[in-house]
Design an enzyme around this catalytic site. Structure first.
Site, PDB file in Angstrom:
ATOM      1  N   ASP A 263       5.341  -9.926  -1.184  1.00  0.00           N
ATOM      2  CA  ASP A 263       5.262  -9.918   0.269  1.00  0.00           C
ATOM      3  C   ASP A 263       4.189  -8.904   0.669  1.00  0.00           C
ATOM      4  OD1 ASP A 263       5.732 -10.425   2.956  1.00  0.00           O
ATOM      5  OD2 ASP A 263       7.904 -10.339   2.750  1.00  0.00           O
ATOM      6  N   TRP A 264       3.891  -8.835   1.938  1.00  0.00           N
ATOM      7  CA  TRP A 264       2.767  -8.056   2.456  1.00  0.00           C
ATOM      8  C   TRP A 264       2.827  -6.596   1.973  1.00  0.00           C
ATOM      9  CZ3 TRP A 264      -0.843 -10.037   6.209  1.00  0.00           C
ATOM     10  CH2 TRP A 264      -1.724  -9.086   6.730  1.00  0.00           C
TER      11      TRP A 264
END
Length: 742
Positions: A263-264
């Site tokens: 994820d980011w």
């Protein structure tokens, strides 16, 4: 391209080129239709990194993607095409109801169609991968991202997970109009402590495997091409660096062989967790855990080369990650056609076309849940004076926070929908108040309204609304959360309707108590005051592009509501997390015996939610016969059928979701009071009856026992079949022969 050629390509790449394939950059780093600029100093990126990044997030539009891909491949040493990814959660430009609302349709096939349409619009705009479906199991309404899941139940989530993956990908991702799907967030992201986003997760191994992993497994079994790691910890280890979670559980136990993407910046966030000392250790932990793509951070590109040079990381880990990325690009057909389906003319023809809007209207109306109705709905089309009041009456901001490409101008408001259906001089439309007071706007929410009515305008709007209510027979109040009060980073301790709107509700109720409340929201809310005073409550969630038409269809009875809750509505926030399939405990509360103090109960509120999982009313009524079993006992090789007859006992056609629950009465570990194991949605004309049959097999009865082996155990089971999770329509059978006896 055959695998042999992919191997040759990999062998011919330099180490720097390989590491660049593991880098995903944000579209904002590239400007002027692919000209290479961006925040080089801030992230330590060079022109070579920008030119060589293997994938991009946030670049879309056929013309833009094609121009970028052409320039990218011209400068890429081996002319390897880039991947273009985007969060296409519940629609691309045609926005469907939020996933939580789609769960309330209890129609995975409908969501499959929605995902297929989203894929078609995204693919013609140049997108190759969507970060969807989000299949995290959720049981805490404080967590804002409940809007992105399909609810609190393992089985129901699994059905939607499978359907959405199949909708996005079709038979093969190389097909025209199809994109690769990414199941997220692995794992157990939906169980943050205190309902606070990005918080830690504390689950037993058994709860993880029995309740939380099946939704991901269903997506993997359906063929999803990617899995995204979660921000949270699992067993106190961040998911993005959790080798056991990603290599043993995900790849070995669950059989996933595709691309794992962080994820980011979640690789970098392992430093914040206190798990990695620095970027070097974060990169080492993530690559050894099996994370293939570093989303929008510089950890891999700044650290992996040195880690290989000093012997801390074996280069074969880089090679296996790059190979998975190359294989995905090959599956998409990008080596033969790097633009895939990007087509400017097709964009004009398919995006927001009538066919797509029609499905959006159907999906919205199917997702609405009628929570209360004291014989005031449906509304009359003639002869009834109605005041439509509230901040959502004329608002087109009726799509979820994750509908990045949705635009208010494309949406149908409630007022639009009403006026398209009927012109009546007895209809009045008034705003009444803002969605939020200016001081209630959360900090950091740039997309929330920055301006609210001044004091004089606010008082005028309120006065006009009260006057409209006084002279009307019926009031429809359109209330709810702001669309950006749910979604990522929107945890709320108070899950009520904003106070400015509750003030409007109370003022209107004083002058006219014939109130229908239409609720716009992204999570279950505390509705005690609303439901105690309103004559009817219709939950419409954040319905998307065609929301106004769909609401009008239901309010005036052209469509009979058939939605059933996929997530319980708590009596108050003090109950959460709350879900139907709890454990009974050694001292279960007995309803009606509130003075029996030494029981598992609250002193000040009920144990049961205000509205339970599976609940939803209709404009008609249904009756259920008793349950008929084909036999009273089965062994592990046999199948039992459970049948029930459902009858429409009302005066209009309606759809009923017939729900099957099973309770394992005794086990080597404590078992839930009941678990959803099947459902069928049936349409019935007035006085029509249908017999619904469910098959029950031994595999449906398996769980992780005391020895952590996943299998069934012999004994007695209760079957419940009815219209929601509280049904008492019951039968009993025995499982007599399994792979293990107690």
């Amino acid at each position: 391209m055959k695998q042999e050629r992919l191997i040759q390509l990999l062998e011919s790449m330099s180490l720097e080129e390989k590491i660049n394939q593991l880098l995903q950059l944000y579209g904002a780093f590239y400007e002027n239709d692919g000209a290479l600029t961006g925040p080089l100093a801030e992230m330590g990126l060079t022109e070579e990194h920008l030119k060589g990044a293997g994938s991009m997030i946030g670049i879309m539009g056929a013309n833009k993607v094609k121009a970028f891909q052409k320039k990218y491949m011209a400068t890429q040493p081996h002319h390897i095409p880039a991947l273009f990814m985007l969060d296409v959660i519940n629609g691309f430009k045609t926005i469907f109801p939020i996933p939580l609302a789609q769960g309330c349709t209890w129609s995975p096939d409908l969501s499959k169609k929605c995902a297929s349409i989203a894929a078609k619009e995204a693919s013609v705009s140049g997108i190759h991968v969507t970060f969807s479906p989000m299949v995290d199991l959720v049981r805490d309404a404080r967590w804002g991202r409940v809007m992105e899941t399909t609810g609190e139940d393992t089985y129901l989530n699994s059905c939607f997970s499978k359907a959405m993956v199949e909708g996005y990908q079709g038979q093969h991702v190389s097909e025209k109009g199809k994109i690769a799907s990414c199941v997220k967030h692995f794992a157990a992201y939906g169980a943050p402590t205190g309902g606070r986003d990005y918080n830690t997760v504390e689950l037993s191994e058994r709860t993880l495997r029995d309740d939380y992993l099946p939704g991901y497994q269903a997506g993997i079994d359906a063929g999803c091409e990617l899995v995204m790691t979660a921000f949270n910890t699992v067993d106190r280890i961040p998911a993005t660096g959790n080798k056991r979670l990603l290599r043993q559980i995900l790849r070995e136990d669950m059989g996933f062989d595709g691309v794992v993407i962080s994820d980011w910046q979640s690789i970098k966030e392992m430093i914040g967790h206190g798990y990695a000392r620095d970027k070097s250790e974060a990169a080492e932990l993530a690559i050894k855990a099996g994370v293939d793509i570093d989303m929008v951070s510089n950890v891999y590109i700044s650290q992996l080369k040195d880690l290989i040079a000093c012997g801390k990381v074996d280069q074969h880990l880089i090679d296996e990650a790059v190979m998975r990325i190359l294989q995905l690009k090959n599956k998409l057909g990008l080596f033969e056609n790097p633009y895939k389906d990007a087509d400017e003319e097709e964009e004009e023809n398919v995006i927001l076309c009538d066919k797509h809007r029609k499905l959006a209207r159907e999906a919205a109306s199917e997702s609405f849940v009628l929570l209360k109705n004291d014989h005031v709905l449906p509304l009359k089309k003639e002869g009834q004076s109605i005041a439509f009041i509230g901040p959502y009456v004329d608002s087109r901001e009726i799509f979820g926070a994750w509908s990045f490409l949705g635009e208010a101008k494309d949406c149908i408001s409630l007022k639009d929908g009403i006026l398209s259906k009927m012109m009546n001089n007895k209809l009045i439309f008034e705003k009444g108040c803002d969605v939020l007071k200016s001081e209630e706007i959360p900090k950091g929410f740039l997309t929330l309204p920055t301006e609210t009515d001044d004091e004089e305008s606010a008082q005028k709007n309120l006065n006009q609304a009260i006057l409209a209510a006084e002279k009307s027979e019926m009031v429809v109040l359109a209330l709810g959360e702001h669309r950006n009060q749910s979604g990522e980073a929107t945890s709320r301790a108070d899950i009520g309707i904003p106070e400015i709107q509750m003030n409007l509700f109370r003022k209107i109720h004083k002058v006219n108590n014939n109130i229908v409340v239409v609720l716009f929201n992204g999570r279950p809310l505390d509705l005690r005051e609303i439901t105690s005073k309103a004559k009817a409550v219709l939950e419409v969630w954040l319905p998307g592009t065609e929301g106004g038409h769909a609401i009008a269809d239901v309010l005036f009875g052209d469509v009979n509501p058939s939605g059933k809750l996929s997530m319980s509505f708590p009596y108050s926030v003090g109950q959460v997390p709350v879900h139907y399939n709890e454990f009974s405990t050694g001292r279960p509360h007995v309803p009606g015996k509130d003075k029996d103090r030494f029981r598992s109960k609250y002193l000040d509120i009920p144990n049961k939610p205000l509205y339970p999982f599976g609940f939803g009313l209709s404009y008609t009524t249904f009756s259920y016969s008793g349950i008929t079993l084909s036999k009273k006992a089965i062994d592990k090789k046999e199948t039992l059928t459970a049948s029930i007859t459902v009858k429409n006992t009302g005066h209009v056609m309606g759809k009923e979701v017939v729900q099957l629950y099973i309770q394992d009465l005794f086990g080597s570990v404590v078992r839930p009071v009941r678990e959803l194991k099947g459902f069928q949605k049936v349409a019935l004309e007035p006085n029509e009856s249908k017999t619904i049959t469910f098959e029950i097999k031994e595999a449906m009865l398996r769980f992780h026992g005391a020895d952590m082996i996943h299998q069934s155990e012999p004994g007695a089971f209760n079957i419940y079949i009815g219209g929601d999770s509280t049904t008492v329509n019951e039968a009993t059978f025995e499982l007599t022969d399994t792979t293990k006896s107690r």
